[in-house]
Design a protein around this motif. Structure first.
Motif, PDB file in Angstrom:
ATOM      1  N   LEU A  42       0.829  -1.207   0.000  1.00 18.44           N
ATOM      2  CA  LEU A  42       0.000   0.000   0.000  1.00 18.44           C
ATOM      3  C   LEU A  42       0.866   1.262   0.000  1.00 18.44           C
ATOM      4  O   LEU A  42       0.575   2.230  -0.692  1.00 18.44           O
ATOM      5  CB  LEU A  42      -0.911   0.015   1.231  1.00 18.44           C
ATOM      6  N   GLU A  43       1.941   1.234   0.786  1.00 16.94           N
ATOM      7  CA  GLU A  43       2.840   2.397   0.822  1.00 16.94           C
ATOM      8  C   GLU A  43       3.484   2.627  -0.536  1.00 16.94           C
ATOM      9  O   GLU A  43       3.668   3.765  -0.963  1.00 16.94           O
ATOM     10  CB  GLU A  43       3.924   2.185   1.894  1.00 16.94           C
ATOM     11  N   PHE A  44       3.807   1.526  -1.219  1.00 13.49           N
ATOM     12  CA  PHE A  44       4.424   1.663  -2.539  1.00 13.49           C
ATOM     13  C   PHE A  44       3.455   2.343  -3.512  1.00 13.49           C
ATOM     14  O   PHE A  44       3.835   3.263  -4.241  1.00 13.49           O
ATOM     15  CB  PHE A  44       4.852   0.288  -3.071  1.00 13.49           C
ATOM     16  N   ASP A  46       0.975   4.236  -2.783  1.00 13.48           N
ATOM     17  CA  ASP A  46       0.826   5.643  -2.372  1.00 13.48           C
ATOM     18  C   ASP A  46       2.013   6.488  -2.835  1.00 13.48           C
ATOM     19  O   ASP A  46       1.864   7.649  -3.218  1.00 13.48           O
ATOM     20  CB  ASP A  46       0.697   5.736  -0.853  1.00 13.48           C
TER      21      ASP A  46
END
Lengths: 86, 485
Positions: A42-44, A46
């Motif tokens: 998810l961070e990637f 984002d």
């Protein structure tokens, strides 16, 4: 432009790199941001969205994944460079 | 032709064996280009069972490196064929955590790539009868808690699901869940109960999920909602994108109405069902079939109802007056007998209902019920949170960090950002005269905790704000250091 995109990416990764004690100049192009555990999926996604906003472009995630190196530092920078160049 | 629907009682392995007897040439498992029939999978499982018998291993549980290889699935089946329960060990977990589980479970055999390795364990634990599997969940003491689930528990779940939803041998089930997550048992044993094919994604990251669906054409989908959230952000959730899916189950995290609204156009032929259940209640114990009209979706604060408790189980609360929310307490065929060798945890989490004399499990989940009997999840009574579907007890992380030599006290704050993403903040006071660095804490945690329990942010402070009773004021701490007020 490649180095500017890379700088944007480094700025986004700053806190995380600091946390694991990796200096920016230690990161090679083949460093995998997700497989290394530096960022989660998810961070990637984002991070990609943040780069898209900053660089006024949109990448085709699946096409980029097909190339096999989207989640590496070099692959991500190259993907954005290609997207910017149309 | 109407498909025969007779479901066996008893051991869950019997369901697989019955399908293998009836449909030996059907595909049982597909991973990438590799497919394996029921007969082939049974043969591989038999060789695992033979290795267990030949080894003379008399322990009730056997470990398996849960790497989602074909050999791993054969090992799970072989362990069950040998009359034992399986202990899945995650190759992505720190070695110390896997070692802890092996030791606690007292296993003598661990299977990896179809081969058995002997283990030396000092513990001879008291195991409850009829084990199907043993999983460890995050605990408050700094040590994971063992949850042993019996064949009887799993059979009750499978029977309800097979009676309620129209699964068939033509289905293609997804196997998205990690095998150390009990929701994977739904994938494997519902699929193999009806002689269907289990589709295992080749790439363990969620990035390739859309392609996986397009290529493998699954009909029965099961995942945590955050997989869909990730796909949505990748812009691959498009109208009509996944027409093969006809049954779509979500579990493991609160399901937001906005996630359903984004997903539904992509799965135009699917029933969407929200499941709920803690590991102690075996996979899932309540369900809510989401109506197609968005306005008719039962919700509370944008979170979809968890629906009604499965037949054969019931719920109660320890609060008798008419107040909401209440703590959900569960009893019935799916509730485990108790924790694995942990009477203290049993005492905290189980009680006997005075009216029915049923053994009840206190879930720690706060719920309310509407006039139709549908339940709504409202939060927790304790410090447990969900991250990517995994249960995480914040006290466990605190207790691990507190063992670091230069740490005086650590508090973990869980923050859910506006986009639904969870972040764990570690707020730490170092011992007087000592200095601790972020890198030291990060490295220490990585050696001891699985990835989903790692703090994403570490903050060092001189003191914690205290409440009137002298305890750390976590709300004030969050406001001061996370929200910067």
């Amino acid at each position: 432009m490649e180095s500017e995109i890379r700088n944007s990416l480094m700025r986004l990764l700053g806190d995380k790199l600091n946390r694991v004690g990796i200096a920016e100049n230690e990161l090679g192009d083949r460093f995998d941001l997700v497989k290394s555990g530096l960022v989660n999926s998810l961070e990637f996604v984002d991070m990609v969205a943040a780069l898209e906003k900053e660089w006024h472009c949109e990448i085709d995630f699946e096409a980029a994944l097909d190339k096999g190196d989207l989640t590496t530092l070099g692959g991500l920078v190259k993907t954005f460079e290609s997207a910017r160049n149309g | 032709m109407t498909q025969e629907k007779t479901y066996l009682k008893g051991r869950i392995i019997d369901r697989f064996l019955e399908s293998a007897r009836r449909y030996p040439d059907r595909p049982a498992l597909q991973k990438g280009p590799v497919g394996i029939t029921y007969a082939m999978l049974r043969s591989s499982a038999e060789s695992i069972a033979d290795q267990i018998f030949q080894s003379g291993d008399d322990r009730p549980l056997v470990g398996v490196i849960a790497d989602k290889s074909i050999e791993c699935y054969a090992a799970i089946l072989g362990i069950l064929m040998a009359g034992k329960g399986y202990l899945p060990l995650n190759p992505r977990f720190p070695e110390s955590r896997n070692r802890f589980m092996i030791e606690k479970a007292g296993v003598r055999s661990v299977f990896e790539n179809g081969r058995r390795t002997s283990q030396v364990t000092s513990q001879v634990p008291h195991t409850k009868p009829d084990p199907a599997y043993l999983l460890f969940t995050s605990g408050t003491t700094g040590e994971p808690k063992g949850v042993q689930v019996s064949n009887k528990n799993v059979s009750a779940y499978l029977d309800f699901m097979l009676k309620t939803y129209d699964f068939s041998g033509n289905d293609r089930f997804t196997q998205n869940f990690d095998l150390t997550f009990d929701l994977s048992v739904h994938d494997l044993f519902l699929c193999w109960s009806v002689g269907a094919c289990l589709c295992v994604p080749e790439d363990s990251s969620s990035f390739s999920m859309a392609r996986f669906i397009r290529e493998k054409q699954p009909t029965a989908w099961f995942s945590v909602p955050s997989v869909v959230m990730l796909m949505e952000r990748m812009r691959v959730v498009k109208p009509g994108a996944f027409p093969s899916i006809r049954l779509c189950f979500f579990c493991g995290e609160p399901l937001f109405v906005r996630t359903v609204e984004a997903w539904r156009p992509a799965v135009p032929n699917a029933k969407i069902i929200n499941l709920y259940g803690p590991t102690e209640a075996t996979i899932a114990i309540s369900h809510y079939e989401i109506p197609p009209v968005p306005e008719q979706i039962k919700q509370e604060l944008g979170i979809v109802s968890i629906g009604r408790i499965f037949d054969g189980n019931s719920w109660t609360s320890q609060v008798t007056c008419e107040v909401t929310p209440v703590e959900l307490c569960l009893s019935g065929a799916q509730i485990i007998d108790g924790y694995f060798n942990n009477p203290e945890a049993d005492q905290q989490s189980f009680f006997t209902d005075e009216k029915t004399l049923d053994k009840c499990y206190k879930t720690g989940d706060l719920v309310k019920s509407d006039q139709d009997g549908d339940l709504f999840y409202l939060g927790r009574t304790d410090s447990e949170v969900k991250i990517s579907g995994y249960r995480v007890n914040l006290r466990e992380i605190e207790n691990v960090i507190n063992t670091y030599e230069s740490v005086d006290q650590a508090v973990i704050i869980h923050e859910v950002k506006n986009d639904g993403q969870a972040v764990l903040h570690a707020i730490i006071i170092s011992k007087t005269g000592h200095e601790t660095t972020i890198q030291q804490i990060d490295g220490f945690c990585r050696e001891r905790l699985p990835w989903y329990m790692l703090p994403g942010n570490v903050i060092f402070v001189k003191e914690f704000p205290l409440s009137n009773n002298g305890k750390v004021d976590r709300t004030a701490l969050k406001e001061k250091y996370i929200h910067g007020k």
